[in-house]
Design a protein around this motif. Structure first.
Motif, PDB file in Angstrom:
ATOM      1  N   UNK B  16       0.835  -1.215   0.000  1.00  0.00           N
ATOM      2  CA  UNK B  16       0.000   0.000   0.000  1.00  0.00           C
ATOM      3  C   UNK B  16       0.865   1.259   0.000  1.00  0.00           C
ATOM      4  N   UNK B  17       1.957   1.235   0.750  1.00  0.00           N
ATOM      5  CA  UNK B  17       2.809   2.427   0.823  1.00  0.00           C
ATOM      6  C   UNK B  17       3.317   2.817  -0.569  1.00  0.00           C
ATOM      7  N   UNK B  93       7.598   4.385   9.952  1.00  0.00           N
ATOM      8  CA  UNK B  93       6.490   4.847  10.798  1.00  0.00           C
ATOM      9  C   UNK B  93       5.137   4.553  10.146  1.00  0.00           C
ATOM     10  N   UNK B  94       5.034   4.815   8.859  1.00  0.00           N
ATOM     11  CA  UNK B  94       3.749   4.620   8.168  1.00  0.00           C
ATOM     12  C   UNK B  94       3.359   3.145   8.129  1.00  0.00           C
ATOM     13  N   UNK B  97       2.568   2.011  11.718  1.00  0.00           N
ATOM     14  CA  UNK B  97       1.308   2.598  12.185  1.00  0.00           C
ATOM     15  C   UNK B  97       0.104   1.960  11.513  1.00  0.00           C
ATOM     16  N   UNK B  98       0.241   1.685  10.225  1.00  0.00           N
ATOM     17  CA  UNK B  98      -0.850   1.036   9.487  1.00  0.00           C
ATOM     18  C   UNK B  98      -1.141  -0.362  10.048  1.00  0.00           C
ATOM     19  N   UNK B 100      -1.485  -1.222  12.930  1.00  0.00           N
ATOM     20  CA  UNK B 100      -2.424  -1.173  14.063  1.00  0.00           C
ATOM     21  C   UNK B 100      -3.854  -1.456  13.642  1.00  0.00           C
ATOM     22  N   UNK B 101      -4.112  -1.364  12.338  1.00  0.00           N
ATOM     23  CA  UNK B 101      -5.438  -1.723  11.838  1.00  0.00           C
ATOM     24  C   UNK B 101      -5.756  -3.173  12.245  1.00  0.00           C
ATOM     25  N   UNK B 104      -4.268  -3.585  16.532  1.00  0.00           N
ATOM     26  CA  UNK B 104      -4.977  -2.814  17.556  1.00  0.00           C
ATOM     27  C   UNK B 104      -4.095  -1.769  18.204  1.00  0.00           C
TER      28      UNK B 104
END
Lengths: 118, 149
Positions: B16-17, B93-94, B97-98, B100-101, B104
């Motif tokens: 996705x990135x 980071x991206x 962080x993603x 966590x979808x 959690x």
């Protein structure tokens, strides 16, 4: 309307500045963490803020809480990589008005800002 | 130890990135487990420490040539050492962080730290094994490395 961009990444701050297409938005300041953002906010009194969440010194959630206390009418768009629903809900509860996940396209950014300032 | 489904989260995040940020898909190779020592790195490495429900590190490592093209695709005109450091940190980071979808909010990510050189000092712990996700983009190769307990 005055715009402030808060993100610990220089690349992201420049990207948001470059990609937003709203003539009515005038960039009045950028900040790389929550502490700097609050200081800048008091000085420049922006109407619209884009806010990262994961930042050193003070994160975005705490920063949102603080700036909403200073100016309840401020419009805040969170732009963050944190993709869990609970974080988005918490940010909105603290006073954010919109949430955009990184990575994003120019179109997604502009749609999110349009929604915010409409 | 990381599960197959969890690894898939990082593969999807990486895919996705590149699709969104670089507007050009990357080809993601089959993830593999590093059985001896620590994986080799490229010139720039952005690292995220993970705490909370899981412990470990996620890092993105890439050569300068790839980062330069990535910056160009993002319409950046600053190709300084600082901007390269900023970019590897932001990619790590991206993607973290993603994740966590699926993981959690108790999958707590740090702000990025950037490591230099091909043998950076990556903090590892007992019981933590590194999985490498190979990334091929244009003519360049990079890696996402996930080491979680």
């Amino acid at each position: 309307m005055k715009l402030m961009i808060v993100d610990d990444s220089n690349i992201m701050r420049r990207r948001i500045e470059r990609s937003q297409q709203f003539e009515e938005l005038e960039l009045v300041g950028t900040a790389c963490n929550g502490v700097e953002a609050i200081e800048m906010f008091r000085k420049m009194d922006p109407d619209v803020v884009t806010m990262d969440l994961t930042m050193p010194q003070m994160d975005g959630i705490e920063c949102i809480e603080n700036i909403v206390k200073i100016k309840p009418a401020v419009r805040i768009l969170v732009i963050s990589a944190l993709a869990d629903k609970a974080t988005a809900v918490e940010a909105m509860e603290k006073g954010a008005n919109g949430f955009l996940n990184k990575p994003f396209t120019d179109r997604q950014l502009n749609e999110a800002i349009a929604e915010l300032i409409r | 130890m990381i599960q197959e489904q969890e690894l898939k989260t990082f593969v999807e995040g990486t895919t996705n990135y590149f699709e969104v940020a670089a507007q050009q898909p990357a080809s993601i190779g089959s993830p593999y487990l590093v059985t001896e020592g620590t994986p080799s790195c490229h010139e720039y490495t952005g690292m995220i420490s993970i705490t909370g429900k899981r412990e470990g590190v996620v890092y993105f490592t890439a050569p300068k040539a790839m980062l330069t093209v990535l910056l160009m695709k993002m319409q950046e005109s600053d190709f300084s050492h600082e901007t390269m450091r900023d970019l590897v940190g932001e990619v790590a980071n991206t993607i973290s962080g993603n994740a966590r979808k699926d993981f959690g909010r108790d999958f707590v990510i740090s702000v990025p730290s950037v490591l230099a050189g091909e043998r950076p000092d990556i903090p590892t712990q007992a019981g933590m094994r590194s999985f490498v996700i190979p990334i091929n983009w244009r003519s360049h190769s990079a890696k996402l490395i996930v080491a979680l307990k």
